[in-house]
Design a protein around this motif. Structure first.
Motif, PDB file in Angstrom:
ATOM      1  N   LYS A  33       0.833  -1.210   0.000  1.00 35.31           N
ATOM      2  CA  LYS A  33       0.000   0.000   0.000  1.00 35.31           C
ATOM      3  C   LYS A  33       0.866   1.258   0.000  1.00 35.31           C
ATOM      4  O   LYS A  33       0.607   2.223  -0.737  1.00 35.31           O
ATOM      5  CB  LYS A  33      -0.922   0.009   1.218  1.00 35.31           C
ATOM      6  N   ILE A  34       1.921   1.209   0.800  1.00 33.16           N
ATOM      7  CA  ILE A  34       2.833   2.362   0.844  1.00 33.16           C
ATOM      8  C   ILE A  34       3.497   2.548  -0.516  1.00 33.16           C
ATOM      9  O   ILE A  34       3.610   3.670  -1.023  1.00 33.16           O
ATOM     10  CB  ILE A  34       3.869   2.189   1.977  1.00 33.16           C
ATOM     11  N   ALA A  35       3.911   1.425  -1.146  1.00 39.35           N
ATOM     12  CA  ALA A  35       4.550   1.515  -2.461  1.00 39.35           C
ATOM     13  C   ALA A  35       3.563   2.058  -3.494  1.00 39.35           C
ATOM     14  O   ALA A  35       3.910   2.891  -4.346  1.00 39.35           O
ATOM     15  CB  ALA A  35       5.069   0.145  -2.880  1.00 39.35           C
ATOM     16  N   ARG A  36       2.294   1.587  -3.416  1.00 44.51           N
ATOM     17  CA  ARG A  36       1.278   2.066  -4.356  1.00 44.51           C
ATOM     18  C   ARG A  36       1.014   3.565  -4.139  1.00 44.51           C
ATOM     19  O   ARG A  36       0.907   4.335  -5.087  1.00 44.51           O
ATOM     20  CB  ARG A  36      -0.004   1.255  -4.165  1.00 44.51           C
ATOM     21  N   ASP A  37       0.949   3.953  -2.872  1.00 42.32           N
ATOM     22  CA  ASP A  37       0.766   5.381  -2.577  1.00 42.32           C
ATOM     23  C   ASP A  37       1.967   6.187  -3.065  1.00 42.32           C
ATOM     24  O   ASP A  37       1.814   7.303  -3.575  1.00 42.32           O
ATOM     25  CB  ASP A  37       0.556   5.598  -1.079  1.00 42.32           C
ATOM     26  N   ASN A  38       3.164   5.636  -2.888  1.00 41.11           N
ATOM     27  CA  ASN A  38       4.364   6.325  -3.371  1.00 41.11           C
ATOM     28  C   ASN A  38       4.340   6.472  -4.890  1.00 41.11           C
ATOM     29  O   ASN A  38       4.777   7.490  -5.434  1.00 41.11           O
ATOM     30  CB  ASN A  38       5.619   5.587  -2.928  1.00 41.11           C
ATOM     31  N   LYS A  39       3.841   5.424  -5.577  1.00 38.66           N
ATOM     32  CA  LYS A  39       3.753   5.513  -7.040  1.00 38.66           C
ATOM     33  C   LYS A  39       2.816   6.642  -7.445  1.00 38.66           C
ATOM     34  O   LYS A  39       3.095   7.392  -8.378  1.00 38.66           O
ATOM     35  CB  LYS A  39       3.242   4.191  -7.635  1.00 38.66           C
ATOM     36  N   ARG A  40       1.682   6.753  -6.746  1.00 37.77           N
ATOM     37  CA  ARG A  40       0.731   7.825  -7.072  1.00 37.77           C
ATOM     38  C   ARG A  40       1.370   9.192  -6.870  1.00 37.77           C
ATOM     39  O   ARG A  40       1.199  10.111  -7.693  1.00 37.77           O
ATOM     40  CB  ARG A  40      -0.520   7.706  -6.212  1.00 37.77           C
ATOM     41  N   VAL A  41       2.116   9.319  -5.765  1.00 33.99           N
ATOM     42  CA  VAL A  41       2.792  10.594  -5.495  1.00 33.99           C
ATOM     43  C   VAL A  41       3.827  10.871  -6.578  1.00 33.99           C
ATOM     44  O   VAL A  41       3.932  12.003  -7.079  1.00 33.99           O
ATOM     45  CB  VAL A  41       3.442  10.573  -4.090  1.00 33.99           C
ATOM     46  N   LYS A  42       4.581   9.819  -6.957  1.00 34.42           N
ATOM     47  CA  LYS A  42       5.587  10.006  -8.008  1.00 34.42           C
ATOM     48  C   LYS A  42       4.936  10.403  -9.328  1.00 34.42           C
ATOM     49  O   LYS A  42       5.426  11.296 -10.032  1.00 34.42           O
ATOM     50  CB  LYS A  42       6.398   8.720  -8.195  1.00 34.42           C
ATOM     51  N   VAL A  43       3.823   9.765  -9.653  1.00 27.46           N
ATOM     52  CA  VAL A  43       3.129  10.099 -10.898  1.00 27.46           C
ATOM     53  C   VAL A  43       2.639  11.544 -10.848  1.00 27.46           C
ATOM     54  O   VAL A  43       2.746  12.288 -11.836  1.00 27.46           O
ATOM     55  CB  VAL A  43       1.965   9.117 -11.155  1.00 27.46           C
ATOM     56  N   ARG A  44       2.105  11.968  -9.722  1.00 28.58           N
ATOM     57  CA  ARG A  44       1.644  13.360  -9.594  1.00 28.58           C
ATOM     58  C   ARG A  44       2.800  14.336  -9.744  1.00 28.58           C
ATOM     59  O   ARG A  44       2.695  15.360 -10.421  1.00 28.58           O
ATOM     60  CB  ARG A  44       0.976  13.572  -8.227  1.00 28.58           C
ATOM     61  N   ILE A  45       3.929  14.005  -9.098  1.00 29.29           N
ATOM     62  CA  ILE A  45       5.096  14.899  -9.187  1.00 29.29           C
ATOM     63  C   ILE A  45       5.598  14.963 -10.624  1.00 29.29           C
ATOM     64  O   ILE A  45       5.862  16.050 -11.156  1.00 29.29           O
ATOM     65  CB  ILE A  45       6.209  14.434  -8.220  1.00 29.29           C
ATOM     66  N   ILE A  46       5.695  13.796 -11.255  1.00 33.94           N
ATOM     67  CA  ILE A  46       6.195  13.780 -12.641  1.00 33.94           C
ATOM     68  C   ILE A  46       5.236  14.503 -13.568  1.00 33.94           C
ATOM     69  O   ILE A  46       5.656  15.281 -14.441  1.00 33.94           O
ATOM     70  CB  ILE A  46       6.433  12.317 -13.098  1.00 33.94           C
ATOM     71  N   SER A  47       3.921  14.261 -13.369  1.00 34.77           N
ATOM     72  CA  SER A  47       2.960  14.965 -14.227  1.00 34.77           C
ATOM     73  C   SER A  47       3.002  16.466 -13.980  1.00 34.77           C
ATOM     74  O   SER A  47       2.871  17.275 -14.917  1.00 34.77           O
ATOM     75  CB  SER A  47       1.545  14.415 -14.034  1.00 34.77           C
ATOM     76  N   ILE A  49       5.679  18.181 -12.978  1.00 35.11           N
ATOM     77  CA  ILE A  49       6.914  18.653 -13.622  1.00 35.11           C
ATOM     78  C   ILE A  49       6.726  18.733 -15.138  1.00 35.11           C
ATOM     79  O   ILE A  49       7.125  19.709 -15.778  1.00 35.11           O
ATOM     80  CB  ILE A  49       8.103  17.728 -13.257  1.00 35.11           C
ATOM     81  N   PHE A  50       6.079  17.706 -15.697  1.00 33.17           N
ATOM     82  CA  PHE A  50       5.825  17.716 -17.135  1.00 33.17           C
ATOM     83  C   PHE A  50       4.930  18.892 -17.519  1.00 33.17           C
ATOM     84  O   PHE A  50       5.167  19.566 -18.528  1.00 33.17           O
ATOM     85  CB  PHE A  50       5.185  16.387 -17.552  1.00 33.17           C
ATOM     86  N   LEU A  54       5.907  21.820 -19.935  1.00 33.14           N
ATOM     87  CA  LEU A  54       5.077  22.123 -21.096  1.00 33.14           C
ATOM     88  C   LEU A  54       4.708  23.612 -21.134  1.00 33.14           C
ATOM     89  O   LEU A  54       4.771  24.260 -22.195  1.00 33.14           O
ATOM     90  CB  LEU A  54       3.816  21.269 -21.070  1.00 33.14           C
ATOM     91  N   MET A  55       4.355  24.149 -19.973  1.00 30.60           N
ATOM     92  CA  MET A  55       4.037  25.572 -19.901  1.00 30.60           C
ATOM     93  C   MET A  55       5.261  26.414 -20.241  1.00 30.60           C
ATOM     94  O   MET A  55       5.175  27.437 -20.934  1.00 30.60           O
ATOM     95  CB  MET A  55       3.504  25.936 -18.516  1.00 30.60           C
ATOM     96  N   PHE A  56       6.437  25.981 -19.773  1.00 30.16           N
ATOM     97  CA  PHE A  56       7.684  26.676 -20.081  1.00 30.16           C
ATOM     98  C   PHE A  56       7.942  26.667 -21.590  1.00 30.16           C
ATOM     99  O   PHE A  56       8.337  27.682 -22.175  1.00 30.16           O
ATOM    100  CB  PHE A  56       8.835  26.009 -19.321  1.00 30.16           C
TER     101      PHE A  56
END
Length: 161
Positions: A33-47, A49-50, A54-56
């Motif tokens: 569960k912690i790993a899955r939650d970490n993946k969601r956080v990583k995806v949010r951070i990467i999205s 940043i992307f 993109l705005m830049f």
């Protein structure tokens, strides 16, 4: 959870819900569960940043277009001033070409023209019929007519009074 209505009808199950969280007791499930939650956080951070990247890129493209338009505008301005200067030079050339001294010099030097000698001049007599009447004479006839009318009106007015 069971829902009750006015008539005590029960919709759903009457069994109590288990207050059991399987992730608290099981270490493997908890780590997943912690790993899955970490993946969601990583995806949010990467999205995020992307999205910022993109705005830049969009802002940089807009600045590039603005710079390109400024560059083209400056080129057009320089061409416009160049054409204006050329136009002024042409106007000066036209004024110089229209000068009578310059025309006489060109006629005498390049075209080999010269003033006629007295022997080359022939005078032509024009009959009186072809003489044109100037505007001053016509005006004088009109003014004479108006003066005559004025005198007759004055005489008529004097007779009345």
């Amino acid at each position: 959870m069971a829902e009750t209505k006015k008539n005590d009808y029960v919709h759903g199950s009457l069994a109590e819900k288990i207050q059991y969280d399987p992730y608290e007791d099981n270490a493997i499930l908890k780590s997943k569960k912690i790993a899955r939650d970490n993946k969601r956080v990583k995806v949010r951070i990467i999205s995020s940043i992307f999205l910022v990247f993109l705005m830049f890129i969009v802002v940089m493209l807009r600045y590039a277009q603005i710079s390109k338009l400024n560059y083209e505008s400056n080129i057009l301005k320089s061409e416009y001033t160049k054409i204006q200067n050329e136009n002024q030079l042409l106007l000066i050339d036209i004024q110089n070409a229209m000068d009578l001294k310059n025309i006489r010099q060109i006629a005498e030097t390049k075209l080999d023209m010269h003033k006629p000698d007295k022997s080359q001049i022939v005078y032509v007599s024009i009959p009186k019929k072809d003489v044109t009447i100037t505007a001053n004479k016509e005006q004088s006839k009109l003014t004479a007519l108006f003066n005559g009318m004025r005198k007759s009106i004055n005489k008529f007015v004097n007779m009345i009074y």
